[in-house]
Scaffold this active site. Sequence first.
Site, PDB file in Angstrom:
ATOM      1  NE  ARG A  37     -42.738 -36.639  72.736  1.00 14.83           N
ATOM      2  CZ  ARG A  37     -42.712 -35.344  72.461  1.00 14.83           C
ATOM      3  NH1 ARG A  37     -43.014 -34.480  73.393  1.00 14.83           N
ATOM      4  NH2 ARG A  37     -42.354 -34.917  71.281  1.00 14.83           N
ATOM      5  CE  LYS A 201     -42.166 -19.754  60.442  1.00 18.02           C
ATOM      6  NZ  LYS A 201     -41.160 -20.078  61.399  1.00 18.02           N
ATOM      7  N   GLY A 354     -43.795 -34.578  65.296  1.00 16.98           N
ATOM      8  CA  GLY A 354     -44.483 -33.291  65.332  1.00 16.98           C
ATOM      9  C   GLY A 354     -45.929 -33.379  64.902  1.00 16.98           C
ATOM     10  N   GLY A 377     -38.544 -31.937  65.646  1.00 23.56           N
ATOM     11  CA  GLY A 377     -37.333 -31.167  65.344  1.00 23.56           C
ATOM     12  C   GLY A 377     -36.137 -32.079  65.131  1.00 23.56           C
TER      13      GLY A 377
HETATM   14  P1  AMP Z   1     -44.775 -26.686  60.886  1.00 21.04           P
HETATM   15  O1  AMP Z   1     -44.728 -26.349  62.348  1.00 21.04           O
HETATM   16  O2  AMP Z   1     -43.954 -25.810  60.017  1.00 21.04           O
HETATM   17  O3  AMP Z   1     -44.580 -28.161  60.621  1.00 21.04           O
HETATM   18  O4  AMP Z   1     -46.252 -26.360  60.433  1.00 21.04           O
HETATM   19  C1  AMP Z   1     -47.370 -26.965  60.978  1.00 21.04           C
HETATM   20  C2  AMP Z   1     -48.484 -26.004  60.894  1.00 21.04           C
HETATM   21  O5  AMP Z   1     -48.653 -25.612  59.551  1.00 21.04           O
HETATM   22  C3  AMP Z   1     -49.808 -26.562  61.330  1.00 21.04           C
HETATM   23  O6  AMP Z   1     -50.183 -25.927  62.523  1.00 21.04           O
HETATM   24  C4  AMP Z   1     -50.742 -26.225  60.191  1.00 21.04           C
HETATM   25  O7  AMP Z   1     -51.956 -25.675  60.631  1.00 21.04           O
HETATM   26  C5  AMP Z   1     -49.973 -25.196  59.418  1.00 21.04           C
HETATM   27  N1  AMP Z   1     -50.369 -25.133  58.008  1.00 21.04           N
HETATM   28  C6  AMP Z   1     -50.388 -26.116  57.111  1.00 21.04           C
HETATM   29  N2  AMP Z   1     -50.890 -25.678  55.935  1.00 21.04           N
HETATM   30  C7  AMP Z   1     -51.209 -24.384  56.095  1.00 21.04           C
HETATM   31  C8  AMP Z   1     -51.770 -23.408  55.264  1.00 21.04           C
HETATM   32  N3  AMP Z   1     -52.123 -23.681  54.022  1.00 21.04           N
HETATM   33  N4  AMP Z   1     -51.967 -22.174  55.768  1.00 21.04           N
HETATM   34  C9  AMP Z   1     -51.622 -21.902  57.038  1.00 21.04           C
HETATM   35  N5  AMP Z   1     -51.078 -22.791  57.880  1.00 21.04           N
HETATM   36  C10 AMP Z   1     -50.880 -24.025  57.420  1.00 21.04           C
END
Ligand code: AMP
Length: 397
Positions: A37, A201, A354, A377
């Site tokens: 950054r 999610k 991210g 984000g």
């Molecule tokens: P996000 O913040 O929604 O972009 O999600 C990122 C996070 O999703 C990372 O920390 C990953 O470890 C988690 N992640 C990805 N795939 C899985 C999975 N199959 N089960 C649990 N966590 C996951």
Amino acid sequence: MLQKKTVDQLQVKGKHVLVRCDFNVPLKDGVITDENRITAALPTIQKLMQDGGKVILCSHMGKPKGEPKPELSLAPVAKRLGELLGKEVVFAKDDEVVGPNAKAAVAKMQDGDVVLLENTRYRKEETKNEDNFSQELASLADIFVNDAFGTSHRAHCSTVGVTKFVKESAVGYLMQKEIEFLGNAVENPTRPFVAILGGSKVSDKINVINRLLEKVDTLIIGGGMAYTFSVAMGGHVGNSLLEADKVEYAKEMMKKAKEKGVNFLLPVDTVIAQEFKNDAPSKTVPSGEIPDGWMGLDIGEESRKLFADAIQDAKTVVWNGPMGVFEFENFAAGTKAIAEAMANIDATTIIGGGDSAAAVNQMGYGDKMTHISTGGGASLEFLEGKELPGVAAVDDL
Ligand code: AMP
């Protein structure tokens, strides 16, 4: 094209220019562990210095929640930035951010000098976009430049409020680059256009999925999000991440993909384990056949091939969100396969910040990508088609 004033259109000689950077770098025991950054901010700072501006930098760091927290001081950034610029960066150590020390440091500036203010989030007004702190920031400068893409989706004093009280404002080079790359990818992609979404999610990415289905040729969904889609298709996901209240939405999205003629790809196999830890014994099963007591932690080998093949023919690829729990070495293969496939094609490849940006850099593919966004984000909101307040507030061309 960008309809905002940029640093190239400014006359800064002899003027005070306040630049909002994103210096929210990871620190461990006071040492910067990833300086991407900081290096990303250099082109704008150098341009303003060369043009004879008095360059006052500001940024947030972490979440001090409106009070001074020494461990979240920007002092280490000033030191490192000075080394990278080859010129001292005066650190205006000041718990009020714009207090007596900051004002004194600014008063002493010569053309081409650089001062860095203290963490803007030491002030509780910052995240509430309150006029008093916006005015204090603006009182230091004639011109405001926003180069902090990573916080441009937030209306804070140092990103939005300050623009009301300065004579002129513009976006910096980094912001300009982010907007042009992300904007062109979505509005004007060279086809085939493939988007890959992962992460934990569905609910975080509802609007992105919906909008991308209007734009892409292929949409790939992996990571924790995929299990909700698996259930929507009648699959069994054991203890995997699942958002039961989003199953209907997942069905709608699959229907929409069909109507739009979008190639919608989900994992066909899944690496599963009984415990959420790196050394948990694992095995691979077909997606939708995860036994009770087991959870999916990565996409399987067949899925890696399927997704890599789809990426192979692409001319534009946008990726946001890991394919599995990549923080665990044993469940990082799916995420790595995507990074590798993107690194090896002749196409515009964009990483939406991210976790995927961290993964790509960690795996050594950083310099193989066309653009790695500095804002997770912010890039998601941009891909959703939302107007970013930090961009909207800057002067139009
Ligand atoms: P996000 O913040 O929604 O972009 O999600 C990122 C996070 O999703 C990372 O920390 C990953 O470890 C988690 N992640 C990805 N795939 C899985 C999975 N199959 N089960 C649990 N966590 C996951």
